[in-house]
Write an enzyme that holds these catalytic residues in place. Structure first.
Site, PDB file in Angstrom:
ATOM      1  N   ASP A 144       0.858  -1.193   0.000  1.00 49.95           N
ATOM      2  CA  ASP A 144       0.000   0.000   0.000  1.00 49.95           C
ATOM      3  C   ASP A 144       0.885   1.231   0.000  1.00 49.95           C
ATOM      4  O   ASP A 144       1.975   1.219   0.587  1.00 49.95           O
ATOM      5  CB  ASP A 144      -0.901   0.021   1.234  1.00 49.95           C
ATOM      6  N   ASP A 179      -7.083  -1.464  -4.399  1.00 49.37           N
ATOM      7  CA  ASP A 179      -8.118  -1.087  -3.427  1.00 49.37           C
ATOM      8  C   ASP A 179      -9.024   0.002  -3.993  1.00 49.37           C
ATOM      9  O   ASP A 179     -10.242  -0.024  -3.805  1.00 49.37           O
ATOM     10  CB  ASP A 179      -7.478  -0.574  -2.133  1.00 49.37           C
TER      11      ASP A 179
END
Length: 200
Positions: A144, A179
């Site tokens: 991320d 995401d």
């Protein structure tokens, strides 16, 4: 919308997702952060793959259970995409399924392969195709890096019940392109629900 166009969306999202992750892994150490704007940072973290870094308990199979579940889910979403195109459902539905499929598949690639593709990122920049990988097959960590701290170091008004005076910040989540694709796909289904599920 044709299946070819739907697959093109999936492939484009996957390419952007994986290129961005590999770049971050090979140029940043874990927890390294760079300010792009006051409201946007590149902030590299890794997690086991669940939202907000949550983990599945080891007695439930841990990381392997999560990865296998995701693979099954991607198979189901892939069938849903194929079936929706075959039945000529709306573009809203097909685009949203394609985005969700691409996002889920993007994070599966991390979970399945990154453990054997990279060495660790703690205190060093990871090496792609390292001879000393940090994990094993099916036990990789999800990368991320996108962080939008829109409101930081703010305080609730003192008159506000229970939490008055306490510090808060808005949008602490750190996420990736996969995401974002899932969130946009779900958002389309929610906002354009009637158009997405309109009877043919």
């Amino acid at each position: 919308m044709s299946l070819k166009k739907a697959y093109l969306i999936v492939i484009l999202v996957l390419l952007i997702d994986q290129i961005s992750k590999i770049y971050i892994k090979t140029h940043f150490m874990e927890r390294e952060s760079v300010d792009v704007f006051s409201w946007f940072r590149i902030n590299f973290i890794e997690n086991e793959g669940m939202a907000w870094g949550a983990k599945i308990p080891t007695w439930l199979g841990g990381k392997l259970t999560l990865t296998l579940f995701r693979i099954l889910a991607v198979g189901g979403i892939g069938w849903w995409l194929w079936d929706s195109v075959r039945k000529h459902h709306s573009k809203y539905l097909i685009v949203s399924i394609a985005l969700i499929l691409a996002g889920a598949f993007g994070n599966i690639i991390d979970s399945v392969f990154y453990g054997v593709m990279f060495d660790h990122s703690q205190g060093q920049v990871a090496t792609l195709f390292s001879d000393k990988p940090y994990g094993t097959l099916f036990h990789g960590k999800v990368v991320d890096m996108l962080y939008f701290p829109i409101i930081t170091n703010a305080h609730w008004p003192s008159w506000f019940p229970v939490i008055g005076g306490q510090e808060f910040s808005f949008f602490n989540a750190i996420f990736n392109i996969a995401d974002a694709a899932i969130s946009v796909g779900v958002g389309i289904l929610i906002v354009f629900n009637k158009k997405a599920f309109a009877k043919q």
